[in-house]
Design a protein around this motif. Structure first.
Motif, PDB file in Angstrom:
ATOM      1  N   LEU A 123       3.774   5.891  -5.411  1.00  0.00           N
ATOM      2  CA  LEU A 123       3.725   5.949  -6.872  1.00  0.00           C
ATOM      3  C   LEU A 123       2.585   6.842  -7.351  1.00  0.00           C
ATOM      4  CD1 LEU A 123       4.450   2.226  -7.829  1.00  0.00           C
ATOM      5  CD2 LEU A 123       5.964   4.198  -8.155  1.00  0.00           C
ATOM      6  N   LEU A 124       1.426   6.720  -6.730  1.00  0.00           N
ATOM      7  CA  LEU A 124       0.304   7.587  -7.079  1.00  0.00           C
ATOM      8  C   LEU A 124       0.645   9.050  -6.805  1.00  0.00           C
ATOM      9  CD1 LEU A 124      -2.786   5.595  -5.748  1.00  0.00           C
ATOM     10  CD2 LEU A 124      -2.353   6.241  -8.116  1.00  0.00           C
ATOM     11  N   ALA A 125       1.243   9.316  -5.658  1.00  0.00           N
ATOM     12  CA  ALA A 125       1.587  10.691  -5.303  1.00  0.00           C
ATOM     13  C   ALA A 125       2.535  11.295  -6.321  1.00  0.00           C
ATOM     14  CB  ALA A 125       2.193  10.741  -3.900  1.00  0.00           C
ATOM     15  N   VAL A 126       3.582  10.569  -6.663  1.00  0.00           N
ATOM     16  CA  VAL A 126       4.560  11.085  -7.625  1.00  0.00           C
ATOM     17  C   VAL A 126       3.896  11.315  -8.985  1.00  0.00           C
ATOM     18  CG1 VAL A 126       6.658  10.509  -8.912  1.00  0.00           C
ATOM     19  CG2 VAL A 126       6.560  10.119  -6.446  1.00  0.00           C
ATOM     20  N   ALA A 128      -5.388   3.253  -7.407  1.00  0.00           N
ATOM     21  CA  ALA A 128      -6.174   4.053  -6.469  1.00  0.00           C
ATOM     22  C   ALA A 128      -7.225   3.193  -5.772  1.00  0.00           C
ATOM     23  CB  ALA A 128      -6.819   5.216  -7.199  1.00  0.00           C
ATOM     24  N   ALA A 129      -7.860   2.299  -6.508  1.00  0.00           N
ATOM     25  CA  ALA A 129      -8.878   1.430  -5.910  1.00  0.00           C
ATOM     26  C   ALA A 129      -8.270   0.509  -4.856  1.00  0.00           C
ATOM     27  CB  ALA A 129      -9.567   0.615  -7.001  1.00  0.00           C
ATOM     28  N   ILE A 130      -7.073   0.017  -5.101  1.00  0.00           N
ATOM     29  CA  ILE A 130      -6.400  -0.839  -4.116  1.00  0.00           C
ATOM     30  C   ILE A 130      -6.096  -0.046  -2.859  1.00  0.00           C
ATOM     31  CG2 ILE A 130      -4.271  -2.128  -3.642  1.00  0.00           C
ATOM     32  CD1 ILE A 130      -4.336  -2.920  -6.670  1.00  0.00           C
ATOM     33  N   VAL A 131      -5.647   1.198  -3.017  1.00  0.00           N
ATOM     34  CA  VAL A 131      -5.358   2.037  -1.843  1.00  0.00           C
ATOM     35  C   VAL A 131      -6.642   2.297  -1.075  1.00  0.00           C
ATOM     36  CG1 VAL A 131      -4.572   4.321  -1.079  1.00  0.00           C
ATOM     37  CG2 VAL A 131      -3.270   3.052  -2.808  1.00  0.00           C
ATOM     38  N   ALA A 184      -0.894  14.690  -2.876  1.00  0.00           N
ATOM     39  CA  ALA A 184      -0.454  14.951  -1.497  1.00  0.00           C
ATOM     40  C   ALA A 184      -1.369  14.228  -0.503  1.00  0.00           C
ATOM     41  CB  ALA A 184      -0.448  16.450  -1.221  1.00  0.00           C
ATOM     42  N   GLY A 185      -2.658  14.243  -0.788  1.00  0.00           N
ATOM     43  CA  GLY A 185      -3.626  13.642   0.125  1.00  0.00           C
ATOM     44  C   GLY A 185      -3.558  12.136   0.215  1.00  0.00           C
ATOM     45  N   VAL A 186      -2.989  11.505  -0.774  1.00  0.00           N
ATOM     46  CA  VAL A 186      -2.904  10.047  -0.749  1.00  0.00           C
ATOM     47  C   VAL A 186      -1.746   9.573   0.139  1.00  0.00           C
ATOM     48  CG1 VAL A 186      -1.433   9.516  -2.748  1.00  0.00           C
ATOM     49  CG2 VAL A 186      -3.417   8.120  -2.282  1.00  0.00           C
ATOM     50  N   VAL A 187      -0.843  10.479   0.512  1.00  0.00           N
ATOM     51  CA  VAL A 187       0.308  10.100   1.338  1.00  0.00           C
ATOM     52  C   VAL A 187       0.316  10.806   2.691  1.00  0.00           C
ATOM     53  CG1 VAL A 187       2.828  10.254   1.511  1.00  0.00           C
ATOM     54  CG2 VAL A 187       1.785   9.504  -0.610  1.00  0.00           C
ATOM     55  N   LEU A 188       0.190  12.119   2.685  1.00  0.00           N
ATOM     56  CA  LEU A 188       0.426  12.901   3.908  1.00  0.00           C
ATOM     57  C   LEU A 188      -0.475  12.565   5.091  1.00  0.00           C
ATOM     58  CD1 LEU A 188       1.311  16.391   2.406  1.00  0.00           C
ATOM     59  CD2 LEU A 188       2.853  14.639   3.321  1.00  0.00           C
ATOM     60  N   PRO A 189      -1.784  12.441   4.922  1.00  0.00           N
ATOM     61  CA  PRO A 189      -2.600  12.144   6.105  1.00  0.00           C
ATOM     62  C   PRO A 189      -2.216  10.823   6.773  1.00  0.00           C
ATOM     63  CG  PRO A 189      -3.987  12.900   4.322  1.00  0.00           C
ATOM     64  CD  PRO A 189      -2.623  12.673   3.741  1.00  0.00           C
ATOM     65  N   TRP A 190      -1.950   9.807   5.977  1.00  0.00           N
ATOM     66  CA  TRP A 190      -1.606   8.506   6.558  1.00  0.00           C
ATOM     67  C   TRP A 190      -0.223   8.559   7.190  1.00  0.00           C
ATOM     68  CZ3 TRP A 190      -5.340   4.913   6.860  1.00  0.00           C
ATOM     69  CH2 TRP A 190      -4.986   3.669   7.398  1.00  0.00           C
ATOM     70  N   LEU A 205       0.827  -1.202   0.000  1.00  0.00           N
ATOM     71  CA  LEU A 205       0.000   0.000   0.000  1.00  0.00           C
ATOM     72  C   LEU A 205       0.865   1.258   0.000  1.00  0.00           C
ATOM     73  CD1 LEU A 205      -2.845  -1.091   2.428  1.00  0.00           C
ATOM     74  CD2 LEU A 205      -3.026  -0.693  -0.041  1.00  0.00           C
ATOM     75  N   TRP A 206       1.932   1.257   0.796  1.00  0.00           N
ATOM     76  CA  TRP A 206       2.822   2.421   0.813  1.00  0.00           C
ATOM     77  C   TRP A 206       3.470   2.643  -0.551  1.00  0.00           C
ATOM     78  CZ3 TRP A 206       2.727   6.562   3.329  1.00  0.00           C
ATOM     79  CH2 TRP A 206       2.351   6.600   4.662  1.00  0.00           C
ATOM     80  N   ILE A 207       3.883   1.575  -1.187  1.00  0.00           N
ATOM     81  CA  ILE A 207       4.490   1.706  -2.526  1.00  0.00           C
ATOM     82  C   ILE A 207       3.469   2.287  -3.498  1.00  0.00           C
ATOM     83  CG2 ILE A 207       5.382   0.394  -4.495  1.00  0.00           C
ATOM     84  CD1 ILE A 207       6.707  -1.489  -2.390  1.00  0.00           C
ATOM     85  N   LEU A 208       2.255   1.773  -3.470  1.00  0.00           N
ATOM     86  CA  LEU A 208       1.216   2.293  -4.362  1.00  0.00           C
ATOM     87  C   LEU A 208       0.904   3.753  -4.057  1.00  0.00           C
ATOM     88  CD1 LEU A 208      -1.274  -0.708  -4.559  1.00  0.00           C
ATOM     89  CD2 LEU A 208       0.348   0.064  -6.304  1.00  0.00           C
ATOM     90  N   GLN A 209       0.829   4.104  -2.785  1.00  0.00           N
ATOM     91  CA  GLN A 209       0.548   5.484  -2.403  1.00  0.00           C
ATOM     92  C   GLN A 209       1.650   6.420  -2.909  1.00  0.00           C
ATOM     93  OE1 GLN A 209      -0.852   3.926   1.752  1.00  0.00           O
ATOM     94  NE2 GLN A 209      -0.890   6.163   1.804  1.00  0.00           N
TER      95      GLN A 209
END
Length: 116
Positions: A11-14, A108-111, A58-64, A5-9
């Motif tokens: 990659l999505l963020a970048v 995104a769906a997996i996250v 930013a929102g897919v990484v920072l809050p978590w 999940l962290w890897i996907l997050q």
């Protein structure tokens, strides 16, 4: 699963931050040819889409990562998924490839599923 999940997050963020920032700049003729969809949108619309992509990235990484309102991470991923559905519709209408949109949508769906 947490590492995946962290890897996907990340990659999505970048992907979305880079893509979003690119919508704020005139990248030259070569990039305009590769991004022909830009003709379908006005400059304010492109900036709005870019802002949504940067904020979603930013929102897919920072809050978590910070533990501050972590519910925003799956919500941001859901928002990015909706953006990809819209992007796929635009590219499909223009008879362009949608594979990248579908891959980003799946990520995104997996996250979303993993972080709820």
């Amino acid at each position: 699963m947490d590492i995946v999940l962290w890897i996907l997050q990340i990659l999505l963020a970048v992907a979305f931050v880079v893509s979003g920032l690119g919508k704020f700049a005139d990248l030259g003729a070569r990039f305009r040819e590769q991004q022909a969809y830009r003709e379908d949108f006005s400059p304010p619309q492109l900036r709005a889409i870019g802002a949504l992509e940067v904020l979603g990235g930013a929102g897919v990484v920072l809050p978590w990562a910070t533990g501050i309102a972590p519910i925003l991470t799956p919500l941001a991923a859901a928002g990015l998924g909706l953006l990809m559905i819209g992007a796929a519709l635009v590219h499909r209408r223009r008879k362009e490839g949608i594979a990248v949109n579908l891959v980003l949508l799946a990520m995104a769906a997996i996250v979303v599923a993993g972080r709820i």
